[in-house]
Design a protein around this motif. Structure first.
Motif, mmCIF file in Angstrom:
data_model
loop_
_atom_site.group_PDB
_atom_site.id
_atom_site.type_symbol
_atom_site.label_atom_id
_atom_site.label_comp_id
_atom_site.label_asym_id
_atom_site.label_seq_id
_atom_site.Cartn_x
_atom_site.Cartn_y
_atom_site.Cartn_z
ATOM 1 N N TYR B 5 45.586 111.286 -18.325
ATOM 2 C CA TYR B 5 46.864 111.926 -18.593
ATOM 3 C C TYR B 5 47.988 111.389 -17.699
ATOM 4 C CZ TYR B 5 50.214 115.660 -19.479
ATOM 5 O OH TYR B 5 51.338 116.358 -19.818
ATOM 6 N N ASN B 6 47.699 111.320 -16.423
ATOM 7 C CA ASN B 6 48.731 110.866 -15.488
ATOM 8 C C ASN B 6 49.087 109.406 -15.669
ATOM 9 O OD1 ASN B 6 49.118 113.342 -14.246
ATOM 10 N ND2 ASN B 6 47.329 113.036 -12.929
ATOM 11 N N ILE B 7 48.085 108.600 -15.965
ATOM 12 C CA ILE B 7 48.364 107.183 -16.168
ATOM 13 C C ILE B 7 49.327 107.002 -17.338
ATOM 14 C CG2 ILE B 7 47.374 104.967 -16.858
ATOM 15 C CD1 ILE B 7 44.831 105.742 -15.348
ATOM 16 N N LEU B 8 49.053 107.716 -18.414
ATOM 17 C CA LEU B 8 49.918 107.592 -19.583
ATOM 18 C C LEU B 8 51.309 108.149 -19.287
ATOM 19 C CD1 LEU B 8 47.344 108.530 -22.372
ATOM 20 C CD2 LEU B 8 48.283 106.275 -21.866
ATOM 21 N N LYS B 9 51.341 109.304 -18.681
ATOM 22 C CA LYS B 9 52.623 109.928 -18.342
ATOM 23 C C LYS B 9 53.466 109.024 -17.459
ATOM 24 C CE LYS B 9 53.292 113.755 -20.393
ATOM 25 N NZ LYS B 9 54.385 113.772 -21.379
ATOM 26 N N SER B 14 53.385 108.472 -24.879
ATOM 27 C CA SER B 14 52.892 109.743 -25.402
ATOM 28 C C SER B 14 51.382 109.807 -25.227
ATOM 29 C CB SER B 14 53.202 109.902 -26.889
ATOM 30 O OG SER B 14 54.370 109.252 -27.249
ATOM 31 N N VAL B 15 50.913 110.979 -24.934
ATOM 32 C CA VAL B 15 49.481 111.164 -24.712
ATOM 33 C C VAL B 15 48.822 111.458 -26.047
ATOM 34 C CG1 VAL B 15 47.747 112.514 -23.510
ATOM 35 C CG2 VAL B 15 49.959 112.064 -22.431
ATOM 36 N N THR B 16 48.184 110.456 -26.604
ATOM 37 C CA THR B 16 47.542 110.655 -27.905
ATOM 38 C C THR B 16 46.038 110.479 -27.761
ATOM 39 O OG1 THR B 16 47.643 108.325 -28.514
ATOM 40 C CG2 THR B 16 49.564 109.667 -29.045
#
Lengths: 139, 139
Positions: B5-9, B14-16
């Motif tokens: 989650y944090n890496i994507l954020k 977007s977290v898909t």
DNA sequence: GTAACTGCAAAATATTTGCATCCTT
DNA sequence: AAGGATGCAAATATTTTGCAGTTAC
């Protein structure tokens, strides 16, 4: 000086028009060539399949070596030094110019050896440096 | 510890579901992965095109880096250290085991610098060592 | 003449693009 | 609600294989 005919003969390959021309491209080119480059430079005189097979044969015989890339293609270049079947000595650094795109064998620059973690047994090392070549740097 | 989650954020993505699962594969895998590996490991849950686009996005964001190969494929691996968009720090040696085929990032082994011929300006260097990994060596 | 090489056709694979739909924020 | 991400269809590109005809030796 290297001669198409002798290179092919020495590797017990029949001397055909295609092999002579493709080998010539490598002898004349200062940089490495991709499959697509060869098709262009021979003006599609040979079947695409023949080019694939010729390159494969040359690699197996140690006439040319492959240079790893990061873009789903393979670059090929002449083995300048003694290469035998199965025993390549392409132990030099390769340079890719990010401006003109050329891939060059730096025959005089040897790949340095590195200390691997315990247990790893190295057999071969390849090194590709990218940046600006001497020509592009001045433009 | 790194968190999907944090890496994507952090990279403003977007977290898909697809991105989470593919990123997870990299976090769990000790070696590098090819496009085909990802399709297999996700059991084709995602469209082939989505995998292409996800890998491309991850590379652009500096989440993963590409490892050059000599066989018309690209291997991808996590950037363990600080990587930002356009500025990768994958300055480590890669190891390909000729027995089991695994590609491993040797994060602790830095690519040595080499002396280039006059005029060349290096920007990035990649090094791939092949041989036997610690496990295969003992079999 | 024979083995090796090439070209053609076709199959198998891999990659890219456009667009409508769906999901994340 | 809006922008971004995904899936599907289809176009494009790449690589491999088999076989029949041709060429080198």
């Amino acid at each position: 000086m290297p001669d198409k005919y002798n290179i092919l003969k020495k590797n017990s390959l029949s001397v055909t028009e295609g092999r002579k021309q493709i080998l010539n491209l490598f002898l004349e080119s200062e940089g490495a060539l991709a499959h697509a480059d060869i098709e262009k430079k021979t003006d599609a005189a040979f079947d695409r399949v023949t080019v694939y097979r010729t390159l494969q044969t040359f690699v197996e015989k140690g006439i040319i070596h492959q240079i790893p890339t990061t873009d789903n293609s393979i670059m090929y270049a002449l083995c300048r030094h003694e290469c035998e079947e199965g025993h390549h000595h392409d132990n030099h650094v390769h340079f890719v110019c990010s401006s003109c795109g050329k891939t060059i064998c730096l025959d005089e620059v040897t790949v340095p050896s590195v200390q691997l973690p315990k247990g790893f047994k190295p057999q071969h090392a390849a090194m590709v440096v990218s940046g600006l070549c001497a020509e592009c740097r001045n433009n």
